[in-house]
Design a protein around this motif. Structure first.
Motif, PDB file in Angstrom:
ATOM      1  N   TYR A 269       0.841  -1.197   0.000  1.00  0.00           N
ATOM      2  CA  TYR A 269       0.000   0.000   0.000  1.00  0.00           C
ATOM      3  C   TYR A 269       0.876   1.248   0.000  1.00  0.00           C
ATOM      4  O   TYR A 269       0.616   2.201  -0.734  1.00  0.00           O
ATOM      5  CB  TYR A 269      -0.908  -0.002   1.240  1.00  0.00           C
ATOM      6  CG  TYR A 269      -1.595   1.314   1.461  1.00  0.00           C
ATOM      7  CD1 TYR A 269      -2.741   1.649   0.753  1.00  0.00           C
ATOM      8  CD2 TYR A 269      -1.087   2.244   2.372  1.00  0.00           C
ATOM      9  CE1 TYR A 269      -3.370   2.866   0.934  1.00  0.00           C
ATOM     10  CE2 TYR A 269      -1.715   3.468   2.563  1.00  0.00           C
ATOM     11  CZ  TYR A 269      -2.845   3.771   1.846  1.00  0.00           C
ATOM     12  OH  TYR A 269      -3.456   4.978   2.027  1.00  0.00           O
ATOM     13  N   GLU A 270       1.910   1.244   0.810  1.00  0.00           N
ATOM     14  CA  GLU A 270       2.787   2.407   0.929  1.00  0.00           C
ATOM     15  C   GLU A 270       3.422   2.762  -0.409  1.00  0.00           C
ATOM     16  O   GLU A 270       3.547   3.932  -0.761  1.00  0.00           O
ATOM     17  CB  GLU A 270       3.881   2.148   1.971  1.00  0.00           C
ATOM     18  CG  GLU A 270       3.357   1.955   3.370  1.00  0.00           C
ATOM     19  CD  GLU A 270       2.939   0.523   3.687  1.00  0.00           C
ATOM     20  OE1 GLU A 270       2.571   0.272   4.840  1.00  0.00           O
ATOM     21  OE2 GLU A 270       2.963  -0.338   2.789  1.00  0.00           O
TER      22      GLU A 270
ATOM     23  N   TYR B  42       0.733   4.246  -2.682  1.00  0.00           N
ATOM     24  CA  TYR B  42       0.372   5.602  -2.274  1.00  0.00           C
ATOM     25  C   TYR B  42       1.463   6.608  -2.641  1.00  0.00           C
ATOM     26  O   TYR B  42       1.176   7.677  -3.171  1.00  0.00           O
ATOM     27  CB  TYR B  42       0.107   5.659  -0.770  1.00  0.00           C
ATOM     28  CG  TYR B  42      -0.322   7.035  -0.313  1.00  0.00           C
ATOM     29  CD1 TYR B  42      -1.637   7.450  -0.488  1.00  0.00           C
ATOM     30  CD2 TYR B  42       0.585   7.926   0.245  1.00  0.00           C
ATOM     31  CE1 TYR B  42      -2.036   8.726  -0.105  1.00  0.00           C
ATOM     32  CE2 TYR B  42       0.196   9.198   0.629  1.00  0.00           C
ATOM     33  CZ  TYR B  42      -1.115   9.590   0.456  1.00  0.00           C
ATOM     34  OH  TYR B  42      -1.492  10.846   0.831  1.00  0.00           O
ATOM     35  N   ARG B  43       2.702   6.256  -2.359  1.00  0.00           N
ATOM     36  CA  ARG B  43       3.802   7.201  -2.591  1.00  0.00           C
ATOM     37  C   ARG B  43       4.193   7.322  -4.051  1.00  0.00           C
ATOM     38  O   ARG B  43       4.524   8.402  -4.527  1.00  0.00           O
ATOM     39  CB  ARG B  43       5.017   6.785  -1.769  1.00  0.00           C
ATOM     40  CG  ARG B  43       4.777   6.965  -0.273  1.00  0.00           C
ATOM     41  CD  ARG B  43       5.995   6.663   0.500  1.00  0.00           C
ATOM     42  NE  ARG B  43       6.996   7.673   0.120  1.00  0.00           N
ATOM     43  CZ  ARG B  43       8.231   7.667   0.536  1.00  0.00           C
ATOM     44  NH1 ARG B  43       8.648   6.734   1.342  1.00  0.00           N
ATOM     45  NH2 ARG B  43       9.083   8.591   0.154  1.00  0.00           N
TER      46      ARG B  43
ATOM     47  N   PRO C 239       2.487   5.775  -7.197  1.00  0.00           N
ATOM     48  CA  PRO C 239       1.516   4.920  -7.883  1.00  0.00           C
ATOM     49  C   PRO C 239       1.915   4.538  -9.303  1.00  0.00           C
ATOM     50  O   PRO C 239       1.738   3.392  -9.705  1.00  0.00           O
ATOM     51  CB  PRO C 239       0.224   5.744  -7.867  1.00  0.00           C
ATOM     52  CG  PRO C 239       0.655   7.146  -7.631  1.00  0.00           C
ATOM     53  CD  PRO C 239       1.913   7.071  -6.830  1.00  0.00           C
TER      54      PRO C 239
ATOM     55  N   ILE D 130      -6.044   9.794  -5.706  1.00  0.00           N
ATOM     56  CA  ILE D 130      -5.361   9.120  -4.602  1.00  0.00           C
ATOM     57  C   ILE D 130      -5.712   9.777  -3.278  1.00  0.00           C
ATOM     58  O   ILE D 130      -5.908   9.107  -2.269  1.00  0.00           O
ATOM     59  CB  ILE D 130      -3.836   9.135  -4.830  1.00  0.00           C
ATOM     60  CG1 ILE D 130      -3.517   8.275  -6.055  1.00  0.00           C
ATOM     61  CG2 ILE D 130      -3.084   8.647  -3.601  1.00  0.00           C
ATOM     62  CD1 ILE D 130      -2.113   8.391  -6.536  1.00  0.00           C
ATOM     63  N   ASP D 131      -5.826  11.083  -3.285  1.00  0.00           N
ATOM     64  CA  ASP D 131      -6.093  11.825  -2.053  1.00  0.00           C
ATOM     65  C   ASP D 131      -7.576  12.011  -1.748  1.00  0.00           C
ATOM     66  O   ASP D 131      -7.927  12.579  -0.716  1.00  0.00           O
ATOM     67  CB  ASP D 131      -5.419  13.199  -2.111  1.00  0.00           C
ATOM     68  CG  ASP D 131      -3.906  13.083  -2.089  1.00  0.00           C
ATOM     69  OD1 ASP D 131      -3.401  12.110  -1.504  1.00  0.00           O
ATOM     70  OD2 ASP D 131      -3.238  13.956  -2.657  1.00  0.00           O
TER      71      ASP D 131
END
Length: 115
Positions: free
Chosen positions: A18-19, A22-23, A25, A52-53
């Motif tokens: 996930y990290e 998120y960071r 993509p 994403i946000d």
């Protein structure tokens, strides 16, 4: 995590965090497509940062996307320190203690991540 990381041989699965999604993509999507053998089209599909946000329909009022807190490491301040310690001990029991680095990001040098 323990079972698939020990069940599969190198090259049989792609581990996606996930990290990482998120960071970075676009990079992570390209890694997924490469692993799946997708035909190269020049670049991975682009995802707008706003997507994403953006909070989902099930995000609570206190969710990180809504509050602006980091979805990667906000849990460190939300959980009691002793609970984090016990959780780390359990993770270490399964030989997964080094899967994340001290910053809470996937440890790229961890051997199983090169599966």
């Amino acid at each position: 995590h323990y079972v698939p990381l020990n069940q599969f041989n190198r090259g049989e699965i792609h581990i996606c965090f996930y990290e990482s999604l998120y960071r970075n993509p676009h990079e992570e999507i390209q890694r997924i497509l490469d692993f799946a053998g997708a035909a190269k089209t020049g670049e991975a599909p682009q995802i707008q940062k706003g997507l994403i946000d953006a909070p989902s329909r099930v995000s609570g009022k206190e969710g990180t996307v809504v509050t602006g807190a980091s979805p990667i490491d906000s849990w460190r301040t939300e959980l009691p320190k002793n609970l984090v310690t016990v959780g780390n001990e359990i993770i270490s029991t399964f030989a997964l203690g080094d899967i994340y680095n001290d910053s809470g990001l996937p440890n790229a040098d961890w051997p199983a991540l090169t599966i």
